[in-house]
Write an enzyme that holds these catalytic residues in place. Structure first.
Site, short mmCIF file in Angstrom:
data_model
loop_
_atom_site.label_atom_id
_atom_site.label_comp_id
_atom_site.label_asym_id
_atom_site.label_seq_id
_atom_site.Cartn_x
_atom_site.Cartn_y
_atom_site.Cartn_z
CD GLU B 390 -1.55 2.35 2.00
OE1 GLU B 390 -2.38 3.27 2.07
OE2 GLU B 390 -0.41 2.44 2.49
CB SER B 594 -28.02 26.51 -16.90
OG SER B 594 -29.04 25.94 -16.11
CG ASP B 626 -29.03 -8.17 -7.69
OD1 ASP B 626 -28.36 -8.48 -6.68
OD2 ASP B 626 -29.16 -8.93 -8.66
CG HIS B 649 -17.67 7.36 -7.82
ND1 HIS B 649 -18.67 8.29 -7.72
CD2 HIS B 649 -18.05 6.32 -7.03
CE1 HIS B 649 -19.62 7.82 -6.88
NE2 HIS B 649 -19.26 6.63 -6.47
#
Lengths: 710, 710
Positions: B390, B594, B626, B649
């Protein structure tokens, strides 16, 4: 009945054993009737219904209304605002030969002669290349055969001709027209003319329409000339073209050609070609016209002051299109989708393309509706789609796929495509993902041959007799999916198991491209009724195949998908891509290129698939079905193929050189193709190695999806 | 017990009502004991266990063995071969001040003073910047505060100083060190030195270790200086680093800095900084040392012939790392995964980072094993992971995510991260996706406060009292996930609901960065035992939070995820991003920018979420689960954020300016950030509009996943 031997004499695949369990399948298939299909086709081919026109909306509304009447649970109209392209009504497109004064001494025709019975019809769009750039380039012609990559290579390397600043003229056929345009642009041409040569659009011994089904000399092939590579609407790549969607400017749009493009028939082509000068071409560049097919550039000495001028005024225009989406809610698994989709928009009447397919879908919906009224309800949800603007780059289907990508990714079991249901009079043609092979075989054994004199013979037997796969495999031939129709976004971008079926010609003896009147005004109801399928039994058989696939995918308890077939196909593809690489044995050694990892991955997948199918009867059906459903998804690489972000299937993609054709291991294939043209072979071979590694990883990962989940 | 008021007095969220249904939850939580955690921590912090070393493999083997003994169904070791980076043992890294003859008149220390009791330990890696380029650049120093984007802007625009060809020196803190290095490279520096300033690594009234928990002047912060943006192993972006994997060359690797980088402590920093000349900095550039913090470039007149030389010989090296993966097979839904993962590799002993977290995971596994032996088995599969490397860029966790992406995408319910379990002595800290908020609140009400004098007080109450969210919201604060730990690939790339919990400091009063001894040799077992958690009850509470989340996610019939909370968060994020844009009211008008479509999408999502939760009790549990599981996935855009293909994301990403911080609507945020620096404001605002459109589409699409599936 012919005794089943060889491959198909093996015991039936375990998870298609439940095919016969539904008492409704027979009823569903028998309900689909030739006369009904005939009537549907008649109804929807009376008027031209180009995408974005009022008439195509009217047909959409009619389909919506009839699907509701047939008994679907819901039917909705789903609009998108996409970039379309139309000729300018006040400034027609044409090509001229101009003399030294700039006067036009010959002009190509502005329209095709209208077929009998349709003389009073308005709104027949003249032949044009949709999304052509506007402009009036003038220059010398260069003839480049089919305009394929290899034709341009031959032109430049062997004949020493540079087309920079020239107008190229190529014959239609062999590859997707958009690839011809791309090749011409890359070669530096300032315009491109495409013509239908009798060698490619004329069947021996057949009369031109209306006396036969050949293309008249005044007919020409419309079509889009985009290079979208799966992007859908050119202005909204990756996202649906909704009201609130951001649109790129035309300059930043995807796949729009930067040069004028125009299609002509062979009557006009003769005038442009007959006086051409320059080299005599190799024999395989010669078409069926009574001319020499000289390469140019430009005309012979007698005419050397003459030039060719293209006059193209076609406009791009953001236009509303309409998909019709109908649903039958699944009784037990409403969140599992089986999709039957085909387009509705046509260049003119769409007698073959697409309405022969749309009529078949219509009949499938009617038959399903009848079953619903008798108390049947499929296990899974069935979605029927009438796509719009397929002819403009698969736009309706791709926008809907983009709009629903997240749902489809999680929930879609399979997509069956329903474009033209007939392109010949010989036998069945199926292109599908390997996991559907077994289902197609099992189903076609339950459908009757539509051919005269084959009473009591199954479609499977009739098909098998006419088109055996290979010497190695005694079964009817099934091909890879390429592109050129609406399954593309579902299969190549989203990784949904997909297939298509239609009636086709005898490929061994009939060498013309597609079918002669393709995309011309002569694609009428009558050409189907008189020539292609007078009894409408061929269309009935196609309806039964398409409908039967949907039925079994939606209603079988265990999904009828076969991972073993995928394993077999992967092995074949791996062998053939390795053979391609092995044409360069020395470089393979120098750059340490090995296919071992790929074969090891295929072996791993094969074992996983075999074990999976052995376990099938033993465990949790939902878990197993999800493994089967997601298997195709496992071949999707979210990073996409190099330079083609919307082509994400590692095993299958449309060829970079011909969108119509399916390439297996496209990443490796393209990298190998580049070897020959690369200035830096080491770098090029590194890319081959990288692509082998990606393919091997993807197959390993797909194998992992088949092992017990925990 | 304090009476619940305000937000949390509302009736309990319907799908967490089943939390109490498992009689085993209490038993599971009560089984986790402070003494056990203490013992685990003691055991795994005796020796340095840097990623790629033999000792870290030994700990992996020990964890594997003990997890097997605890009773997991399976435990496996999963290796990858990734790029790591180590100092050259025969040529140490250091920084020197050189005189006009080039002689080194001052050298920084080669190691930290070793803490008492560890004098005989070998293999303590000296402080270094992993993946630093090699080199011996020499030049004038420029001090750039924290090295943030705004610091470099201020330096260049207000102070008029160009660092091209200079060595910059910045203090650690505020942002991820890799971002400092990136900023220095972009500004043209040829080297960068980072130091720990007492202002940022020294708590008032606390002694340096071993008498307290402050950083001694000889201590320094190790750490990687990559800019991976989620790519994992720099040589195999997008694919797992397996034996057969294709590896890019170092030149083509992702995120590797092109200049030397080195970290020092403040004893050494004083020597480099004290004689610096140039401007006196603004007050907020001044740290806690008794020097003027002049900017440079270079030293004062008295020392102007002196330069600074960096001597960096660190090597990049492909090295084998080992994840340990343990599983408990789900009884009913074996193909649904709940993951508890945290890393094992440490810069030295890892007393806090990561072993306080690893000890907690170990105890969670032990407790789960006890329950298994009593006949319990969770509904869903639980996966426990001990990640490797990590510290070198989230490598172990990212490679495993890449290796298993297809499975995780279809099957993963949630990922709970388990890095350091403690970084302060004040209260709980939770960062998680909005859909986990309700579960975190419900769970912490069932866990006891670990604080002395709070017997009978819940963790929730203790936490709430210390860290109320805002004036608007009366509940304990929960923050957005940023990055800097192993949840990144699961949450930001794959879209799996994720969260993390640890014990933390009082942010309002304790202003130092992370915790003072962070990544130094002083992160020992003793610092936890003596100062951070003498009773080990804080770690117990963190174990109960992390373990309880896993338990409830794996064992609740209905998934305890809350779409309403997502709706609330989306609204807040939309408001704050709009406010950011509204700093430019004129441009917004000029370019017709906008946010209506975004708010309309949020409204649509809100309605869909509300209706979804109303329906929850009425229908098919599998279908609803689900929908809940895939909700987070719906926010993933396969095209990724601009220039950051592995950050996909749309709602959350690590900040482009500080990897540790989570940005909401990162696409819009970055586009707005670029406004100020763009030469072409129209183009920049077009990008803002495009990003708003993408966000609005994504939220619409996510809303569609919540409506009834057919």
């Amino acid at each position: 009945m012919v005794c089943a031997v060889g491959w198909f004499a093996k015991p039936t695949h375990p998870n298609t054993a439940n095919i016969v369990s539904s008492k409704y399948l027979r009823e569903f298939l028998d309900e689909m009737q030739p006369d009904q299909i005939r009537e549907h086709l008649r109804k929807f081919t009376r008027l031209p219904h180009l995408a974005g026109t009022e008439q195509n909306l009217k047909y959409a509304e009619q389909i919506m209304k009839e699907w509701q009447e047939f008994g679907l649970d819901s039917v909705e109209m789903v609009p998108y605002d996409v970039l379309l392209s139309y000729p300018n009504k006040s400034q027609p497109n044409y090509i001229a030969i101009v003399d030294q004064l700039g006067d036009e001494v010959f002009n190509t025709s502005l329209a095709e002669p209208v077929p009998e019975g349709y003389e009073d019809i308005s709104n027949i769009v003249p032949p044009y290349s949709a999304f052509s750039a506007q402009g009036q380039p003038e220059g010398d012609l260069v003839y480049v055969n089919y305009g394929r990559t290899e034709d341009f290579f031959q032109l430049e390397r062997e004949m020493g001709i540079n087309v920079t600043g020239k107008i190229v003229i190529v014959r239609y056929g062999r590859i997707f027209r958009g690839n011809k345009v791309k090749n011409a642009i890359l070669a530096g041409a300032k315009g491109i003319i495409m013509f239908s040569d009798p060698a490619d659009y004329w069947a021996a011994g057949v009369q031109p329409y209306p006396d036969g089904w050949n293309l008249p000399g005044g007919g020409a092939q419309r079509g889009n000339v985009l290079n979208l590579n799966g992007a859908g609407d050119p202005l909204t790549p990756g996202y649906p073209a909704k009201e609130y969607s951001y649109r790129f400017s035309l300059e930043d749009g995807v796949g729009l050609p930067k040069i004028p493009v125009h299609p002509i028939g062979f009557h006009d082509a003769v005038h442009l070609l007959k006086n051409m000068g320059g080299q005599i071409p190799p024999n395989n560049w010669k078409g069926g016209l009574n001319i020499s097919y000289r390469i140019g550039p430009g005309f012979t000495d007698d005419f050397k002051s003459q030039k060719v001028r293209m006059n193209i005024h076609t406009n791009n225009q953001v236009t509303r299109i309409y998909n019709v989406i109908g649903r039958i809610r699944g009784a037990l698994e409403p969140d599992r989708y089986v999709i039957l989709g085909g387009h509705r928009d046509a260049w003119v009447f769409g007698g073959i393309d697409p309405m022969s397919g749309a009529a078949v879908v219509h009949e499938t919906v009617r038959s399903a509706g009848r079953l619903l009224s008798k108390g049947w309800r499929p296990r899974r949800t069935i979605i029927f789609a009438s796509w719009d603007a397929e002819e403009f780059g698969l736009l309706g289907s791709t926008e809907w796929a983009e709009d629903n990508a997240k749902l489809l990714q999680e929930r879609a079991v399979a997509y069956i495509n329903a474009d033209s249901a007939i392109e010949g009079m010989y036998t069945l043609r199926v292109d599908c993902t390997p996991s559907l092979h077994t289902l197609v075989y099992d189903l076609t054994k339950q459908i009757a041959s539509p051919e005269e004199g084959e009473e009591g013979v199954s479609l499977y037997e009739s098909w098998h007799k006419r088109d055996n796969w290979t010497n190695d495999r005694d079964a009817p031939r099934i091909s890879k999916l390429g592109s050129g129709s609406d399954f593309e976004a579902y299969f190549i971008r989203l990784g949904i198991a997909a297939g298509r079926a239609r009636y086709t010609k005898n490929k061994k003896t009939e060498r013309y491209s597609s079918y002669p009147v393709y995309h011309s005004v002569y694609e009428t109801f009558e050409i189907v009724e008189k020539f292609y399928d007078p009894t409408f039994r061929r269309l009935q058989a196609v309806a039964q195949v398409r409908g039967g696939l949907i039925f079994l995918l939606a209603d079988s308890q265990l999904l009828p998908l076969d991972a073993n077939q995928y394993a077999d196909s992967l092995r074949k593809y791996a062998q053939s891509i390795m053979q391609l690489a092995q044409r360069h044995p020395e470089e393979m050694e120098t750059y340490e290129v090995s296919f071992d990892s790929l074969f090891s991955a295929v072996e791993n997948f094969t074992v996983a698939a075999r074990d999976f199918h052995v376990r099938l009867t033993q465990t949790n059906v939902r878990v197993m079905n999800d493994q089967l459903m997601y298997l195709e998804r496992a071949f999707i690489d979210p990073l996409g193929l190099p330079g083609r972000p919307f082509y994400r299937h590692v095993i299958f993609a449309p060829s970079s050189h011909n969108k119509y054709a399916g390439e297996s291991f496209p990443g490796i294939y393209d990298a190998l193709f580049d070897i020959e043209n690369s200035a830096d072979p080491e770098k090029a071979w590194e890319e081959v190695k990288r692509q082998i590694s990606i393919a091997a990883f993807t197959i390993h990962a797909a194998a992992m999806t088949l092992i017990p989940p925990a």
